[in-house]
Design a protein around this motif. Structure first.
Motif, PDB file in Angstrom:
ATOM      1  N   ILE A  10       0.862  -1.184   0.000  1.00 27.23           N
ATOM      2  CA  ILE A  10       0.000   0.000   0.000  1.00 27.23           C
ATOM      3  C   ILE A  10       0.898   1.233   0.000  1.00 27.23           C
ATOM      4  N   THR A  11       0.909   1.930  -1.122  1.00 22.62           N
ATOM      5  CA  THR A  11       1.832   3.052  -1.296  1.00 22.62           C
ATOM      6  C   THR A  11       1.615   4.146  -0.255  1.00 22.62           C
ATOM      7  N   SER A  12       0.344   4.433   0.060  1.00 27.50           N
ATOM      8  CA  SER A  12       0.074   5.518   1.008  1.00 27.50           C
ATOM      9  C   SER A  12       0.623   5.198   2.388  1.00 27.50           C
ATOM     10  N   VAL A  13       0.589   3.917   2.767  1.00 24.42           N
ATOM     11  CA  VAL A  13       1.149   3.526   4.059  1.00 24.42           C
ATOM     12  C   VAL A  13       2.662   3.707   4.049  1.00 24.42           C
ATOM     13  N   GLN A  14       3.307   3.310   2.963  1.00 23.55           N
ATOM     14  CA  GLN A  14       4.751   3.476   2.856  1.00 23.55           C
ATOM     15  C   GLN A  14       5.135   4.953   2.950  1.00 23.55           C
ATOM     16  N   ARG A  15       4.360   5.810   2.285  1.00 21.34           N
ATOM     17  CA  ARG A  15       4.655   7.244   2.316  1.00 21.34           C
ATOM     18  C   ARG A  15       4.480   7.805   3.724  1.00 21.34           C
ATOM     19  N   ALA A  16       3.430   7.371   4.421  1.00 24.04           N
ATOM     20  CA  ALA A  16       3.209   7.854   5.786  1.00 24.04           C
ATOM     21  C   ALA A  16       4.353   7.429   6.699  1.00 24.04           C
ATOM     22  N   MET A  17       4.852   6.188   6.529  1.00 21.03           N
ATOM     23  CA  MET A  17       5.972   5.722   7.340  1.00 21.03           C
ATOM     24  C   MET A  17       7.238   6.524   7.052  1.00 21.03           C
ATOM     25  N   ARG A  18       7.462   6.842   5.788  1.00 19.36           N
ATOM     26  CA  ARG A  18       8.624   7.672   5.438  1.00 19.36           C
ATOM     27  C   ARG A  18       8.522   9.048   6.066  1.00 19.36           C
ATOM     28  N   LEU A  19       7.319   9.601   6.102  1.00 16.09           N
ATOM     29  CA  LEU A  19       7.127  10.900   6.755  1.00 16.09           C
ATOM     30  C   LEU A  19       7.418  10.816   8.247  1.00 16.09           C
ATOM     31  N   LEU A  20       6.930   9.754   8.887  1.00 18.16           N
ATOM     32  CA  LEU A  20       7.186   9.599  10.322  1.00 18.16           C
ATOM     33  C   LEU A  20       8.686   9.485  10.592  1.00 18.16           C
ATOM     34  N   GLU A  21       9.401   8.770   9.752  1.00 24.66           N
ATOM     35  CA  GLU A  21      10.855   8.658   9.915  1.00 24.66           C
ATOM     36  C   GLU A  21      11.515  10.024   9.764  1.00 24.66           C
ATOM     37  N   VAL A  23      10.064  12.989  10.265  1.00 26.59           N
ATOM     38  CA  VAL A  23       9.687  13.816  11.426  1.00 26.59           C
ATOM     39  C   VAL A  23      10.551  13.453  12.628  1.00 26.59           C
ATOM     40  N   SER A  24      10.784  12.160  12.834  1.00 30.71           N
ATOM     41  CA  SER A  24      11.551  11.720  14.002  1.00 30.71           C
ATOM     42  C   SER A  24      12.994  12.194  13.968  1.00 30.71           C
ATOM     43  N   ALA A  25      13.497  12.556  12.787  1.00 28.38           N
ATOM     44  CA  ALA A  25      14.886  12.997  12.657  1.00 28.38           C
ATOM     45  C   ALA A  25      15.080  14.451  13.081  1.00 28.38           C
ATOM     46  N   HIS A  26      13.997  15.163  13.376  1.00 21.97           N
ATOM     47  CA  HIS A  26      14.080  16.592  13.723  1.00 21.97           C
ATOM     48  C   HIS A  26      13.511  16.803  15.126  1.00 21.97           C
ATOM     49  N   GLN A  27      14.395  16.876  16.093  1.00 21.13           N
ATOM     50  CA  GLN A  27      13.971  16.992  17.485  1.00 21.13           C
ATOM     51  C   GLN A  27      13.121  18.237  17.722  1.00 21.13           C
ATOM     52  N   ASN A  28      13.431  19.336  17.036  1.00 19.84           N
ATOM     53  CA  ASN A  28      12.705  20.590  17.245  1.00 19.84           C
ATOM     54  C   ASN A  28      11.619  20.818  16.196  1.00 19.84           C
ATOM     55  N   GLY A  29      11.349  19.801  15.390  1.00 21.37           N
ATOM     56  CA  GLY A  29      10.305  19.921  14.385  1.00 21.37           C
ATOM     57  C   GLY A  29      10.831  20.392  13.042  1.00 21.37           C
ATOM     58  N   ALA A  30      10.068  20.088  12.006  1.00 17.18           N
ATOM     59  CA  ALA A  30      10.421  20.514  10.647  1.00 17.18           C
ATOM     60  C   ALA A  30       9.133  20.847   9.906  1.00 17.18           C
ATOM     61  N   PRO A  31       9.165  21.853   9.020  1.00 17.66           N
ATOM     62  CA  PRO A  31       7.965  22.223   8.267  1.00 17.66           C
ATOM     63  C   PRO A  31       7.645  21.208   7.172  1.00 17.66           C
ATOM     64  N   ALA A  32       6.422  21.290   6.673  1.00 22.24           N
ATOM     65  CA  ALA A  32       5.964  20.335   5.661  1.00 22.24           C
ATOM     66  C   ALA A  32       6.834  20.378   4.408  1.00 22.24           C
ATOM     67  N   LYS A  33       7.252  21.560   3.996  1.00 27.92           N
ATOM     68  CA  LYS A  33       8.057  21.660   2.782  1.00 27.92           C
ATOM     69  C   LYS A  33       9.359  20.895   2.916  1.00 27.92           C
ATOM     70  N   GLN A  34      10.000  21.030   4.075  1.00 27.31           N
ATOM     71  CA  GLN A  34      11.261  20.329   4.294  1.00 27.31           C
ATOM     72  C   GLN A  34      11.037  18.816   4.339  1.00 27.31           C
ATOM     73  N   LEU A  35       9.970  18.396   5.004  1.00 25.35           N
ATOM     74  CA  LEU A  35       9.680  16.971   5.105  1.00 25.35           C
ATOM     75  C   LEU A  35       9.348  16.374   3.736  1.00 25.35           C
ATOM     76  N   ALA A  36       8.618  17.150   2.915  1.00 26.29           N
ATOM     77  CA  ALA A  36       8.303  16.686   1.564  1.00 26.29           C
ATOM     78  C   ALA A  36       9.571  16.521   0.742  1.00 26.29           C
ATOM     79  N   ARG A  37      10.483  17.468   0.889  1.00 27.18           N
ATOM     80  CA  ARG A  37      11.743  17.403   0.139  1.00 27.18           C
ATOM     81  C   ARG A  37      12.572  16.203   0.589  1.00 27.18           C
ATOM     82  N   GLU A  38      12.650  15.970   1.885  1.00 28.51           N
ATOM     83  CA  GLU A  38      13.474  14.874   2.405  1.00 28.51           C
ATOM     84  C   GLU A  38      12.917  13.503   2.043  1.00 28.51           C
TER      85      GLU A  38
END
Length: 252
Positions: A10-21, A23-38
């Protein structure tokens, strides 16, 4: 049709897991644009998934627009650690079951309640029917009484002040002074017994265990016609309880 190659993903599940990974790499948070790029996701897709994750508590949006991991993931992490700890002791509980031909039980005293953490039984050694939850039957079960016996006076008093000594069978001790007397004078100490106090026809014996600083108990149940085996079984429980405590106290 040709045979399908590999699992259906399920592609959407894979994408959500990648987003969670990400997000977890940024202790102080990261904006959506940065997360989309990463993660290599289209910005619109990242926004949609983040909004869903925030709604369900897996991600939290900060006032500055950044995203951090949510409280629900902490709950999952805590539960996962508990599962990993229990997986260490299940083989020991299974060996105890097979050695004594009895079901084996493990409880812990958590947040002021005595809770069943694990039961290892088999068709030939069925568990006792838990017709009343352990939260309301600590006074009537060997597992519960083992915990009560080991609690300090203040914690024991607190527990007993919040739990009615319900009359579960004609053998249940419902007098607080008598219960305390029996806890202090158990003839098999540090083991304690339940002599048909929770369920008629069933007797139990339990001994204390620890998971770090968390108190618990390890016990078995057997038919009342095997009552004479309780001293022998309690003696065999003690070394198993020591092994369980050592396993549970290892750091993951």
């Amino acid at each position: 049709m040709g045979a399908q190659e590999g699992p259906t993903l399920i592609t959407s599940v894979q994408r959500a897991m990648r987003l969670l990974e990400a997000v977890s790499a940024h202790q102080n948070g990261a904006p959506a644009k940065q997360l989309a790029r990463e993660t290599g996701l289209p910005l619109a897709t990242a926004y949609h998934l983040l909004r869903t994750l925030v709604h369900d508590g897996y991600v939290r949006k900060l006032d500055d627009g950044g995203f951090v991991l949510g409280d629900k993931l902490q709950t999952i992490r805590t539960t996962g650690r508990a599962q990993a700890l229990l997986s260490r002791v299940r083989p020991t509980l299974a060996a105890l079951r097979d050695e004594l031909t009895t079901p084996a039980y493990l409880t812990f005293y958590e947040e002021g309640e005595i809770r069943v953490a694990e039961i290892v039984d088999a068709p030939g050694t069925p568990r006792v029917d838990l017709w009343v939850g352990f939260e309301d039957a600590g006074h009537a079960t060997a597992l519960g009484k083992s915990v009560l016996r080991e609690l300090d006076e203040e914690a024991r008093k607190d527990y007993l002040s919040r739990h009615h000594l319900a009359d579960l069978t004609p053998r249940t001790v419902t007098s607080l002074p008598e219960l305390l007397r029996r806890l202090e004078t158990s003839p098999l100490a540090p083991a304690v017994t339940d002599l048909e106090e929770y369920a008629l026809g069933t007797v139990c014996v339990a001994v204390p265990v620890y998971s770090g600083d968390t108190l618990g108990s390890l016990g078995v149940s057997l038919p009342a016609n095997r009552l004479s085996r309780l001293p022998e079984i309690s003696a065999r429980l003690l070394p198993t309880a020591s092994r369980v405590t050592r396993s549970l106290s290892l750091t993951i």
